[in-house]
Design a protein around this motif. Sequence first.
Motif, short mmCIF file in Angstrom:
data_model
loop_
_atom_site.label_atom_id
_atom_site.label_comp_id
_atom_site.label_asym_id
_atom_site.label_seq_id
_atom_site.Cartn_x
_atom_site.Cartn_y
_atom_site.Cartn_z
N THR A 154 0.85 -1.19 0.00
CA THR A 154 0.00 0.00 0.00
C THR A 154 0.88 1.23 0.00
OG1 THR A 154 -0.11 0.01 2.42
CG2 THR A 154 -1.88 -1.12 1.25
N VAL A 186 -6.27 -0.91 5.16
CA VAL A 186 -7.28 -1.33 4.20
C VAL A 186 -8.33 -2.17 4.91
CG1 VAL A 186 -5.67 -1.34 2.25
CG2 VAL A 186 -6.02 -3.43 3.59
N ARG A 201 -9.01 1.16 0.68
CA ARG A 201 -8.27 1.87 1.71
C ARG A 201 -9.24 2.45 2.73
NH1 ARG A 201 -3.71 3.54 2.47
NH2 ARG A 201 -4.43 5.59 3.11
#
Length: 508
Positions: A154, A186, A201
């Motif tokens: 991420t 997330v 997210r």
Amino acid sequence: MVSSIGGSTLRVGGLASGMDIDGLVESLMQAEKIPLQKMEQDKIWMEWQRDAYRDVNTQMSEFESLMLDMKKSSTYNAKSTTSTQSDAITATASSSASSGAYSVEVTQLASSAINVSSTGISADAADKIDATASLASQEGKLGGTIPASLKFTTYHNGTEEHEIQIDAEDSLNDVLKKITDGDNGVRAFYDTQSDMVVIERTGTGDYNEGGAEIDFSADTAAGGFFTNVLKLTDAEKGGTNAKFTYNGAIEMESKTNKTTLNGINFTFNNVTEGAANISVDNNTDAVMEKITNFVTKYNELIDSVNGKVTEKRNRDYQPLTVEQKEEMSESEIELWEEKSKSGLLKSDSTLTSGLSSMRQNWYAEVDTGNEAYGHLSNIGIKTSTEYQDNGKLVIDEDKLRAALEDDSTAVYKLFSNNTEGNKGLINRLDDSVSNTMSTIKDRAGSTSSTLQQYSLGKRLDDITTRMADFTDRLKMTEDRYWGQFSAMEQAIQKMNQQSSYLSEQFGA
């Protein structure tokens, strides 16, 4: 008749004399116990007095917490805001915000990056997987191999690598929950109806311009579980930043739907229709309410303490000893002690001195930078002229409101200026309250104090020791009385025996 068992005296009274020896000794001991009863009553009184002191300290401690708020500049500079498009944008202003009008046009809201399975993840749409059963049991329905772990990346203020371990009995829901609960930024879930997995997210904003914010390229085990099995392709809907124009001149962005400018906290709920106007004004009503509440609490405190130092002691109702309580009902004890506890702090020098000091603080002059507001009476607050009010404060609301609207900074300094030699009224009051509380604690301690840590405790310890010693002496006195009466009984018995012998001889 007297006998001895194991070195102690067996008391049998009145057999020879016919006298009620038990009653005589009990009456004599009642007189002997009078000093002990007085000490017990003194001890009970001191314990009540200690608790009464502690109650006052609790009240003052609660009042001290109110003074902390009254020392803050934000208390006197509260702001109110209005928005012409409150459904799209709202605002709150800190005390540092400048009063005035602000223009904000929101053209785009911040959103979260989201990725959804491109198709249903079950190999046969007519026979969907059981997301609650182990992945091993569902491997055929998924059409792919189950790996031992999953990896993904991420983007949020930098690159963050994540790895999720898969246990043998984990279901799809278990794995998705691990992703959600793993502090990965997330959340993921499986939708049974669409047969798709959603991963998104938890925060808004664009953190990887031009690229995916949830990257599955690191998941190469078993041919890519995310991409091949869960069908999470690169077709991610990326996160967006909020976009807005400030005061018609500056185009700005925010990662979230909130932003702070010039002490004003803006919240975006929707795009605006053109520019929304935000007005920031002094919230005099909020300041008035806080000052009024504080004055009310101050008046309640001095009213309570004044009541304690002026309450008369009812000496006709001394504290009840344990023996006395045994002869009374619960309701009788309650009524008695209600009268007995009167005047616990009558004319107490610590409290009367503290009250006097607190009252004097309000008369002080403070250099506020505005000569018009250097004294409490200048802002519409003064002590009551009624004698029975004992120095309570009264407020002229119109005058106080006018002072706040004219110069709230001067009002703040009047109350809370913290310059040495030019302290505000609240700071001076705080000193008086703290000194009084400290003196009370020296005298009455706190619930965690030992007896040797406060003066009343030392006296309680001393009287407890004296009561124990006196009880021992009473035992000795009682034994002495019984010894004397027992000797008398023996003498009378002996005389009776001699008299019977002589009578028998003369009769013969």
